[in-house]
Design a protein around this motif. Structure first.
Motif, PDB file in Angstrom:
ATOM      1  N   GLU A  27      45.982  49.283  37.517  1.00 31.96           N
ATOM      2  CA  GLU A  27      44.938  49.596  36.398  1.00 31.96           C
ATOM      3  C   GLU A  27      43.926  48.358  36.442  1.00 31.96           C
ATOM      4  OE1 GLU A  27      46.783  48.931  32.510  1.00 31.96           O
ATOM      5  OE2 GLU A  27      47.138  51.123  32.532  1.00 31.96           O
ATOM      6  N   SER A  28      44.382  47.117  37.097  1.00 27.56           N
ATOM      7  CA  SER A  28      43.314  46.091  37.187  1.00 27.56           C
ATOM      8  C   SER A  28      43.743  45.253  38.383  1.00 27.56           C
ATOM      9  CB  SER A  28      43.203  45.272  36.011  1.00 27.56           C
ATOM     10  OG  SER A  28      44.008  44.686  35.453  1.00 27.56           O
ATOM     11  N   GLU A  29      42.659  44.651  38.965  1.00 33.74           N
ATOM     12  CA  GLU A  29      43.003  43.511  40.126  1.00 33.74           C
ATOM     13  C   GLU A  29      41.762  42.304  39.776  1.00 33.74           C
ATOM     14  OE1 GLU A  29      43.056  45.239  43.896  1.00 33.74           O
ATOM     15  OE2 GLU A  29      44.124  47.137  43.130  1.00 33.74           O
ATOM     16  N   GLU A  30      42.477  41.160  39.395  1.00 34.92           N
ATOM     17  CA  GLU A  30      41.296  40.277  39.136  1.00 34.92           C
ATOM     18  C   GLU A  30      41.825  38.765  39.791  1.00 34.92           C
ATOM     19  OE1 GLU A  30      41.452  39.388  34.849  1.00 34.92           O
ATOM     20  OE2 GLU A  30      43.303  40.515  34.771  1.00 34.92           O
ATOM     21  N   PRO A  31      40.581  37.898  40.184  1.00 37.98           N
ATOM     22  CA  PRO A  31      41.147  36.885  40.611  1.00 37.98           C
ATOM     23  C   PRO A  31      41.871  35.829  39.591  1.00 37.98           C
ATOM     24  CG  PRO A  31      38.874  37.245  40.762  1.00 37.98           C
ATOM     25  CD  PRO A  31      39.454  38.339  40.023  1.00 37.98           C
ATOM     26  N   GLY A  32      42.830  35.280  40.354  1.00 35.94           N
ATOM     27  CA  GLY A  32      43.628  34.084  39.606  1.00 35.94           C
ATOM     28  C   GLY A  32      44.258  33.080  40.400  1.00 35.94           C
ATOM     29  N   ARG A  33      44.620  32.235  39.682  1.00 32.85           N
ATOM     30  CA  ARG A  33      45.186  30.954  40.517  1.00 32.85           C
ATOM     31  C   ARG A  33      46.748  30.497  40.024  1.00 32.85           C
ATOM     32  NH1 ARG A  33      41.741  27.509  43.185  1.00 32.85           N
ATOM     33  NH2 ARG A  33      39.926  27.823  43.218  1.00 32.85           N
ATOM     34  N   MET A  34      47.554  30.040  40.861  1.00 34.40           N
ATOM     35  CA  MET A  34      48.665  29.752  40.532  1.00 34.40           C
ATOM     36  C   MET A  34      49.174  28.294  40.668  1.00 34.40           C
ATOM     37  SD  MET A  34      52.485  31.694  40.942  1.00 34.40           S
ATOM     38  CE  MET A  34      52.901  31.233  42.553  1.00 34.40           C
ATOM     39  N   ARG A  35      49.577  27.345  39.784  1.00 28.33           N
ATOM     40  CA  ARG A  35      49.740  26.102  40.250  1.00 28.33           C
ATOM     41  C   ARG A  35      51.163  25.781  40.426  1.00 28.33           C
ATOM     42  NH1 ARG A  35      45.527  23.537  39.351  1.00 28.33           N
ATOM     43  NH2 ARG A  35      43.765  23.983  38.056  1.00 28.33           N
ATOM     44  N   GLY A  36      51.409  24.698  41.221  1.00 25.01           N
ATOM     45  CA  GLY A  36      52.900  24.421  41.284  1.00 25.01           C
ATOM     46  C   GLY A  36      53.658  25.248  42.742  1.00 25.01           C
ATOM     47  N   ALA A  63      49.540  46.932  37.480  1.00 22.30           N
ATOM     48  CA  ALA A  63      50.028  48.245  37.674  1.00 22.30           C
ATOM     49  C   ALA A  63      49.856  49.314  36.759  1.00 22.30           C
ATOM     50  CB  ALA A  63      51.530  48.293  38.141  1.00 22.30           C
ATOM     51  N   SER A  64      49.544  50.392  37.057  1.00 24.65           N
ATOM     52  CA  SER A  64      49.567  51.694  36.010  1.00 24.65           C
ATOM     53  C   SER A  64      50.835  51.751  35.677  1.00 24.65           C
ATOM     54  CB  SER A  64      49.199  52.871  36.895  1.00 24.65           C
ATOM     55  OG  SER A  64      47.841  52.799  37.537  1.00 24.65           O
ATOM     56  N   PRO A  65      51.020  52.104  34.393  1.00 20.56           N
ATOM     57  CA  PRO A  65      52.229  52.119  33.617  1.00 20.56           C
ATOM     58  C   PRO A  65      53.325  53.212  34.329  1.00 20.56           C
ATOM     59  CG  PRO A  65      50.585  52.169  31.969  1.00 20.56           C
ATOM     60  CD  PRO A  65      49.683  52.226  33.435  1.00 20.56           C
ATOM     61  N   GLU A  66      52.580  54.292  34.866  1.00 17.97           N
ATOM     62  CA  GLU A  66      53.281  55.530  35.393  1.00 17.97           C
ATOM     63  C   GLU A  66      53.607  55.161  36.985  1.00 17.97           C
ATOM     64  OE1 GLU A  66      48.925  56.246  36.122  1.00 17.97           O
ATOM     65  OE2 GLU A  66      50.373  55.740  34.271  1.00 17.97           O
TER      66      GLU A  66
END
Length: 138
Positions: A27-36, A63-66
Motif C-alpha cells: 500500500e505504501s513505501e516511505e523512508p524511515g530510520r531505525m535506531r539501535g 503490505a496490502s491487506p489481501e
C-alpha cells in the motif's frame, strides 16, 4: 500482528528483490530510520546487528491487506527465517521505526541472528552512515 516491514537491503526500491517480492503487494513505501542497529556488509547484502547508538536507513513498507500473509511467508523464505530455528541467519523482530515525518511505527525487521551478530561484531565491516546500496543500483 500485521505490522509493516522495515527494509534496508535488497528489498529497497531500486534493488533486485524489491520488484520480485514487493511490487504489487504494498500500500505504501516511505523512508524511515531505525535506531539501535548497525549495518554490516554481507555477501551481496547487509545484516542489521542490534547495537546501541547505531542508526539504519531504509523504507517502511506497508503490505496490502489481501497480500499480507503471502508477503510475510515470502519474506520469511527469502531471509531463510524459521521461528525458533537455531540455524537462522536472520531473526524477524518487531522494532520501532521513525518515518520521515517523525512519527514512530512498530515494524517487522530482519536482524542478524545472535551467532551471526557475534561474528560480525568481532570481524565484520560496519557500513558507515547506516545506508546500504548494491553496486548495481549506484
Amino acid at each position: 500482528m500485521e505490522l509493516p516491514f522495515f527494509v534496508y537491503g535488497t528489498l529497497r526500491p531500486g534493488e533486485h528483490n524489491h520488484d520480485l517480492f514487493l511490487r504489487g503487494r504494498t500500500e505504501s513505501e516511505e523512508p524511515g530510520r531505525m535506531r539501535g542497529v548497525v549495518l554490516y556488509d554481507g555477501p551481496g547484502y547487509p545484516y542489521a546487528v542490534e547495537e546501541p547508538g547505531g542508526v539504519v536507513c531504509g523504507e517502511v513498507v506497508t503490505a496490502s491487506p489481501e497480500a499480507y500473509g503471502e508477503l510475510l511467508a515470502a519474506l520469511d523464505r527469502l531471509e531463510e527465517y524459521v521461528p525458533g530455528d537455531p540455524r537462522n541467519l536472520y531473526e524477524r523482530v518487531a522494532r520501532d521505526v521513525t518515518r520521515a515525518d517523525g512519527t514512530v511505527v512498530r515494524a517487522w525487521v530482519y536482524v542478524a541472528a545472535p551467532g551471526v551478530a557475534a561474528r560480525l561484531r568481532g570481524r565484520g565491516r560496519p557500513i558507515e552512515g547506516g545506508e546500504w546500496r548494491s553496486p548495481q543500483s549506484s
